[in-house]
Motif scaffolding. Structure first.
Motif, PDB file in Angstrom:
ATOM      1  N   ALA A   1      87.960  44.624  33.594  1.00 50.83           N
ATOM      2  CA  ALA A   1      89.160  44.177  33.923  1.00 50.83           C
ATOM      3  C   ALA A   1      89.713  43.286  33.301  1.00 50.83           C
ATOM      4  O   ALA A   1      90.563  42.864  32.710  1.00 50.83           O
ATOM      5  N   ARG A   2      88.712  42.305  33.211  1.00 49.35           N
ATOM      6  CA  ARG A   2      88.931  40.799  32.543  1.00 49.35           C
ATOM      7  C   ARG A   2      89.217  40.925  31.004  1.00 49.35           C
ATOM      8  O   ARG A   2      89.758  40.247  30.163  1.00 49.35           O
ATOM      9  N   ALA A   3      88.346  42.020  30.551  1.00 47.61           N
ATOM     10  CA  ALA A   3      88.595  42.280  29.000  1.00 47.61           C
ATOM     11  C   ALA A   3      89.748  43.115  28.743  1.00 47.61           C
ATOM     12  O   ALA A   3      90.109  43.467  27.521  1.00 47.61           O
ATOM     13  N   GLY A   4      90.622  43.442  29.689  1.00 46.71           N
ATOM     14  CA  GLY A   4      91.518  44.351  29.760  1.00 46.71           C
ATOM     15  C   GLY A   4      91.441  45.707  29.092  1.00 46.71           C
ATOM     16  O   GLY A   4      92.207  46.510  28.501  1.00 46.71           O
ATOM     17  N   VAL A   5      90.338  46.243  29.872  1.00 51.29           N
ATOM     18  CA  VAL A   5      90.005  47.671  29.680  1.00 51.29           C
ATOM     19  C   VAL A   5      89.691  48.372  31.125  1.00 51.29           C
ATOM     20  O   VAL A   5      89.552  47.749  31.930  1.00 51.29           O
ATOM     21  N   SER A   6      89.695  49.661  30.972  1.00 50.11           N
ATOM     22  CA  SER A   6      89.259  50.439  31.976  1.00 50.11           C
ATOM     23  C   SER A   6      87.740  50.394  32.734  1.00 50.11           C
ATOM     24  O   SER A   6      86.992  49.714  31.802  1.00 50.11           O
ATOM     25  N   HIS A   7      87.663  50.413  33.913  1.00 46.07           N
ATOM     26  CA  HIS A   7      86.379  50.372  34.383  1.00 46.07           C
ATOM     27  C   HIS A   7      85.313  51.098  33.809  1.00 46.07           C
ATOM     28  O   HIS A   7      84.268  50.777  34.047  1.00 46.07           O
ATOM     29  N   ALA A   8      85.612  52.118  33.270  1.00 48.23           N
ATOM     30  CA  ALA A   8      84.563  52.936  32.600  1.00 48.23           C
ATOM     31  C   ALA A   8      83.970  52.592  31.184  1.00 48.23           C
ATOM     32  O   ALA A   8      83.134  53.211  30.418  1.00 48.23           O
ATOM     33  N   ALA A   9      84.950  51.821  30.506  1.00 47.62           N
ATOM     34  CA  ALA A   9      84.849  51.416  29.311  1.00 47.62           C
ATOM     35  C   ALA A   9      83.445  50.860  28.643  1.00 47.62           C
ATOM     36  O   ALA A   9      82.801  51.071  27.919  1.00 47.62           O
TER      37      ALA A   9
ATOM     38  N   ASN B   1      86.487  44.320  19.267  1.00 46.03           N
ATOM     39  CA  ASN B   1      84.897  44.129  19.551  1.00 46.03           C
ATOM     40  C   ASN B   1      84.845  43.905  20.879  1.00 46.03           C
ATOM     41  O   ASN B   1      84.601  42.955  21.651  1.00 46.03           O
ATOM     42  N   LEU B   2      85.035  45.231  21.825  1.00 44.85           N
ATOM     43  CA  LEU B   2      84.672  45.077  23.036  1.00 44.85           C
ATOM     44  C   LEU B   2      83.444  44.699  23.688  1.00 44.85           C
ATOM     45  O   LEU B   2      83.392  44.300  24.583  1.00 44.85           O
ATOM     46  N   ARG B   3      82.503  44.907  22.850  1.00 42.29           N
ATOM     47  CA  ARG B   3      81.060  44.444  22.989  1.00 42.29           C
ATOM     48  C   ARG B   3      81.180  42.951  23.439  1.00 42.29           C
ATOM     49  O   ARG B   3      80.663  42.442  24.658  1.00 42.29           O
TER      50      ARG B   3
END
Lengths: 210, 210
Positions: free
Chosen positions: A48-56, A20-22
């Motif tokens: 980055a803090r969520a562990g995901v790439s910058h464009a996600a 649930n990236l949102r």
DNA sequence: AGAGCAATGTTGACGGCGTCAAGATGACCT
DNA sequence: AGGTCATCTTGACGCCGTCAACATTGCTCT
């Protein structure tokens, strides 16, 4: 139908489909605001803090403004909780209850300056967003209810509401609630309770505080 | 656009040694703020508008923060002029005079939102700068003098001063002075005069205006 | 079940930003 | 004239938001 509100405790190890990236991005942004203030909040850093790439984040929010809108909505919820906690404090009367709400307002602005700035200062959030507006109105209702006993008609008095709101908001934004406010060099800053008492008093009262 | 940056000590021909680049950069930043608001103010854009390269401002200001400090100082001067103009308007009494000062405060925040944001909202300016602090204090003095007739002792009453200041400042920052404020959807916004009268009235008056 | 496809996340690129380093130029002083 | 310093330029770096193109996942439809 989207696949939101699913497992965020058991997270599969797949590189895609975070879970649930949102929600995770809002959590990350909230943490950044609490730790570093508004200036530290960045789309790339939240990602980055969520562990995901910058464009996600672009797949979940309408740019930085969208992320800020979502964070501000959550922040308004926390704000409303704090105001409600102030309202529910033991109080001897209506004025003390309203004062407790205002003090909660000021405490929040000082202790969570990052959130407060995002909510009220930053041009980032989309202030026309219905969810954000609803969250803000919910918080305002608590202040409004606290003002109700002081209304002329007994129901609602915009003059009292807005007078209290503008005063507590100005007090917060001028940084007067911090003991080390630089404004103290040009004027002695009375406690907010004195301002509120002055506003609410409708008849001469001879007793004055120090 | 005319090259009006420097007329008193004009040295138009040399590519280097602009003449008075420091003043020209403040002028350019001021113009940007007036035209596009705080979001449009950029070190590089101010430099371009002054006709110099992007790194030229570094020789005159301590980065963007330094330029913002200088612009904010000038803006405080303009702000003080507006407040003084409100004070000098014909008024029937002390309350109307104070109201005129407050209305000038609100007019400035609405008509020059870019300057107002830089002065009070942006984290850019160095608020410990002595020149900036002096300019801010000078503007505050006008509001203070307007409050003096309402002081308990007749000299200075921090409660009245701060109450008026926080109220007018909150009114400005909540955007309530704009007729199209979205806040009107959750509460009827009374004119500022009603708030001020409520604050200054010390005895019961049953009649309320619309 | 298998094909297709939308949702989701990655990489890479672009321009704009503030800032620093190094070089060029002009003014002023001796 | 020569030197020195303030001033301005160019160029580079990293960070930013945003877009485009691509990869992978997992659901849905036949």
């Amino acid at each position: 139908m989207t696949c939101d509100a699913v497992n965020m405790s058991s997270r599969p190890k797949s590189p895609h489909h975070h879970g649930n990236l949102r929600v995770a991005l809002v959590d990350a942004g909230l943490a950044i605001l609490l730790e570093e203030g508004l200036g530290g909040l960045t789309l790339r850093r939240a990602a980055a803090r969520a562990g995901v790439s910058h464009a996600a984040p672009a797949h979940h929010f309408d740019g930085l403004s969208g992320l800020m809108t979502a964070i501000a909505t959550r922040a308004y919820g926390m704000f409303a909780d704090r105001l409600a906690a102030g309202r529910d404090l033991p109080a001897k009367g209506d004025e003390e209850r309203l004062l407790n709400i205002c003090l909660a307002y000021l405490d929040f602005s000082r202790d969570h300056a990052g959130l407060f700035d995002l909510m009220f200062v930053s041009p980032g959030p989309d202030r026309d967003d219905p969810t954000l507006k609803a969250a803000g109105a919910e918080a305002y209702q608590i202040l409004r209810e606290g003002c109700r006993p002081f209304a002329a008609d007994g129901t609602a008095d915009p003059v009292v509401e807005i007078a209290v709101w503008t005063m507590v908001h100005g007090y917060a934004l001028l940084g007067l609630s911090s003991p080390e406010s630089p404004k103290r060099q040009i004027v002695e800053i009375p406690p907010f309770a004195a301002l509120l008492r002055r506003l609410l008093s409708r008849r001469d009262h001879s007793k004055t505080d120090g």
